[in-house]
Write an enzyme that holds these catalytic residues in place. Structure first.
Site, PDB file in Angstrom:
ATOM      1  CB  CYS A  74      -6.807  -0.927   6.565  1.00 64.16           C
ATOM      2  SG  CYS A  74      -6.404  -1.141   4.808  1.00 64.16           S
ATOM      3  CB  CYS A  78      -0.935  -0.017   1.207  1.00 65.51           C
ATOM      4  SG  CYS A  78      -2.053   1.398   1.272  1.00 65.51           S
TER       5      CYS A  78
END
EC number: 2.8.1.13
Length: 381
Positions: free
Chosen positions: A217, A120
């Protein structure tokens, strides 16, 4: 919180007043990035807050402690309103799925233990978001990561955070020199998270007591296997639990439910010796178990290396460094033997247990704080 100052440079390292320095702050909605934005705004910088909406599904919407979805976007917007700077939310769901989630699922199905937070940072935050910051004519982009950027004789260097308990260098090894020249990490020199929360309280931020995120997440309950099954229906094929000596000890409901080094939850009780997962054979649909000493590894093959040393990786036959093979392990002495600019064999001077394909191997200057880069462990021995 300010970086080292001189007579000619502002706290972000630019030879002009803060009011003439535009900085995009990547805001996840947590206390760390909120404090960065608030402090820079207080110092008089031209701050623009940007939050990426990376996913928007299920329980993640209401879960505090995740990032980049639901309530966290609202928290980031509220901080911007409180501190009086503009804030934008960008829809990056498709980019995030293509660049991070799909690879995470495929790696898990291949028996690896991926680290999507690294991808990410590499493929979304420090790539697409960084380009957005440039499009906004920002002089730099700041984040709430706990890592230090220091200027060396050859330009910006990456260093571990002052607070070793908060250090995030393992997750940022793939930051390139070009990205590093543009990025700023204002929290990296703080000695503890308590200092960050004190700064949040000083600014009266509503997120001052917000819990830290603990899970990946997009896996808000920590159940990775259930996410994989949703992303790849039919992925949890049953198979055998096999001892390394060939004995069949039991059955499992899918390789995706196991990780290298796992001991608990194997469902093969009643044996005389404690057994650990030592290999995941995806093709044979087997979970291979064995005694703990089978987990010990000294030779670690690494690829996709991002090298941050001053001299090229291949400029010498070996490098004596310290490495981390898991985010929770302290750096240990090792020797890197380059095979190319992006491939190497890492020899650990002391064996490590639970070295797993899909994890990162991050390089550090021996006895120092500098990050020399890292790469991806791509098969086990």
């Amino acid at each position: 919180m300010a970086l080292d100052r001189s007579e000619t440079l502002n706290s972000l390292g630019f030879p002009k007043p803060p009011s003439e320095t535009r900085v995009v702050v990547a805001m996840s909605g947590g206390v760390d990035s909120s404090v960065v934005a608030a402090e820079l705004a207080r110092e008089g910088y031209d701050v623009i807050g940007v939050t990426l909406q990376l996913y928007d599904h299920g329980a993640a919407l209401a879960k505090k402690g995740a990032c980049c979805a639901g309530i966290d976007i609202h928290d980031a917007r509220r901080v911007a309103e409180e501190m009086g700077f503009p804030h934008y939310v960008l829809d990056y769901e498709n980019i995030f799925r293509d660049a991070v989630i799909d690879e995470f699922a495929d790696s898990y199905l291949a028996g690896a233990t991926p680290v999507p937070c690294i991808r990410c940072n590499e493929r979304v935050k420090f790539k697409d978001l960084l380009e957005t910051a440039r499009d906004l004519d920002a002089d730099c982009m700041a984040t709430g990561h706990y890592i230090q950027r220091k200027m060396g004789v050859n330009g910006a260097e990456l260093h571990m955070a002052a607070d070793q308990a908060r250090d995030q260098s393992y997750f940022l090894f793939s930051t390139t020199p070009e990205q590093l020249s543009y990025l700023r990490f204002p929290l990296g020199h703080l000695e503890s998270k308590a200092e960050t929360r004190a700064l949040a309280q000083k600014h009266g931020l509503t997120v001052a007591d917000k819990p830290d995120s603990q899970d990946i997440c997009f896996v808000p309950d920590g159940n990775y296997a259930s996410v994989i099954e949703k992303l790849r229906p039919g992925a949890a094929d049953p198979g055998e639990i096999v001892h390394a000596d060939g004995r069949v000890l039991g059955a499992h409901k899918g390789v995706i439910h196991y990780t290298i080094g796992q001991r608990r939850g194997l469902g093969i009780g009643g044996l005389d010796e404690p057994l650990y997962v030592v290999k995941l054979d995806v093709d044979a649909k087997q979970v291979v178990v064995g005694p703990k000493d089978m987990l010990a590894t000294r030779q670690v093959p690494v690829r996709e290396i991002n090298w941050l040393g001053d001299a090229p990786l291949t400029s010498q036959p070996e490098w004596h460094v310290s490495v981390r093979v898991r985010s929770t392990r302290p750096p240990a002495e090792a020797v890197i033997r380059p095979l190319s600019d992006t491939d190497a064999t890492v020899e650990l001077l002391s064996p490590e247990e639970g070295v797993s394909p899909g994890q990162a191997c991050v390089f550090y200057e021996t006895g120092g704080s500098r990050v020399l880069g890292g790469g991806w462990i791509w098969r086990g021995y």
